[in-house]
Design an enzyme around this catalytic site. Structure first.
Site, PDB file in Angstrom:
ATOM      1  N   MET A 196     -21.187 -39.139 -31.213  1.00  0.00           N
ATOM      2  CA  MET A 196     -20.470 -40.060 -31.985  1.00  0.00           C
ATOM      3  C   MET A 196     -19.191 -39.145 -32.621  1.00  0.00           C
ATOM      4  SD  MET A 196     -22.523 -43.151 -33.379  1.00  0.00           S
ATOM      5  CE  MET A 196     -21.215 -43.974 -34.098  1.00  0.00           C
TER       6      MET A 196
ATOM      7  N   THR B 155     -21.506 -42.989 -43.662  1.00  0.00           N
ATOM      8  CA  THR B 155     -21.014 -42.829 -42.161  1.00  0.00           C
ATOM      9  C   THR B 155     -21.857 -41.528 -41.656  1.00  0.00           C
ATOM     10  OG1 THR B 155     -19.175 -42.007 -40.645  1.00  0.00           O
ATOM     11  CG2 THR B 155     -18.927 -41.390 -43.174  1.00  0.00           C
ATOM     12  N   VAL B 156     -22.115 -41.765 -40.248  1.00  0.00           N
ATOM     13  CA  VAL B 156     -22.869 -40.807 -39.484  1.00  0.00           C
ATOM     14  C   VAL B 156     -21.774 -39.570 -39.271  1.00  0.00           C
ATOM     15  CG1 VAL B 156     -24.459 -42.364 -38.579  1.00  0.00           C
ATOM     16  CG2 VAL B 156     -22.666 -41.941 -37.122  1.00  0.00           C
ATOM     17  N   ASP B 157     -20.572 -39.982 -39.084  1.00  0.00           N
ATOM     18  CA  ASP B 157     -19.492 -39.228 -38.865  1.00  0.00           C
ATOM     19  C   ASP B 157     -19.163 -38.150 -39.695  1.00  0.00           C
ATOM     20  OD1 ASP B 157     -19.414 -40.634 -36.330  1.00  0.00           O
ATOM     21  OD2 ASP B 157     -17.945 -41.915 -37.235  1.00  0.00           O
TER      22      ASP B 157
ATOM     23  N   ARG C 219     -15.428 -40.071 -33.474  1.00  0.00           N
ATOM     24  CA  ARG C 219     -14.212 -40.411 -32.854  1.00  0.00           C
ATOM     25  C   ARG C 219     -13.033 -39.450 -32.897  1.00  0.00           C
ATOM     26  NH1 ARG C 219     -12.996 -46.170 -35.231  1.00  0.00           N
ATOM     27  NH2 ARG C 219     -13.874 -45.082 -36.886  1.00  0.00           N
TER      28      ARG C 219
ATOM     29  N   GLY D  70     -21.325 -49.251 -38.647  1.00  0.00           N
ATOM     30  CA  GLY D  70     -22.471 -48.879 -37.997  1.00  0.00           C
ATOM     31  C   GLY D  70     -23.491 -48.513 -39.137  1.00  0.00           C
TER      32      GLY D  70
END
Length: 217
Positions: free
Chosen positions: A187, A139-141, A189, A13
């Site tokens: 978002m 990564t945005v996470d 996970r 992403g």
């Protein structure tokens, strides 16, 4: 020893700043022509490398490359594709590397992308054509090990905090007769960094968010 070329690819992403990383790679390579020749950008990530769809960034001006710093989304296209272990895809990748005299592979992505970079480095060495592989974190996470803050997280943290604040104002204005509860799903996970960022909107216990649920707990 001849000067080798490089391939840069985007994966997973995309974020608001992934092109800034691309800009950094290309500009750094141009600053060291005695180390790296051309930088090819793979179209749509590792899939582009496998299909030999490569963009020669040396044809672009310094001014256009600099514009990548502020260009949103993925300028060269991204993908979600895991290379099959020890398979034909690795052999194909090495063939493409050899055809374009590639000695460096920069893979811009999250955890799977870092793993892919490691596998390509290992496989290329085993194949007798060692390629220097560098994983560029994205990564945005914000869930990559050994990184303090991943490029991409700051942008989404700001977005989620502002969205939470705006939603809070909307609910407050309607709570007398209608909406009293608002749930914002974000978002992440297995990582709660983005959810935690929503708390930046609150300056007191009375302000939203009133409850933050982390996947870790």
């Amino acid at each position: 020893m001849s000067i080798k070329n490089a391939i840069y690819a985007q994966s997973g992403g995309v974020t608001a700043v992934i092109n800034a990383s691309a800009c950094g790679v290309i500009q750094a390579a141009r600053a060291h022509p005695d180390k790296i020749g051309k930088v090819f950008a793979a179209e749509s990530g590792i899939v582009g490398a496998l299909n030999e769809r490569l963009i020669d960034t040396s044809l672009e001006s310094d001014e256009d490359i600099a514009k990548l710093m502020y260009t949103p989304s993925g300028a060269f296209g991204s993908c979600r594709h895991k290379l099959k272990d020890q398979g034909e895809e690795f052999k194909r990748l090495i063939d493409v590397f050899k055809a374009h005299d590639i000695g460096y592979f920069f893979y811009n992505g999250g955890g799977d992308s870092q793993d892919t970079a490691h596998k390509v480095a290992t496989m290329s060495k085993a194949a007798g054509y060692p390629v220097t592989c560098i994983g560029i974190p994205k990564t945005v996470d914000n869930d990559l090990p050994f990184t303090d803050t991943c490029p991409g997280f700051g942008s989404v943290a700001k977005y989620v905090a502002i969205s939470t604040l705006e939603a809070g104002f909307d609910v407050a204005s309607m709570a007398k007769t209608s909406t009293k509860v608002f749930i914002l799903e974000v978002m992440g996970r297995h990582a709660g960094w983005i959810a935690a960022a929503s708390g930046l909107a609150s300056e007191s216990a009375e302000q939203p968010p009133h409850l933050i649920l982390f996947p870790e707990i």
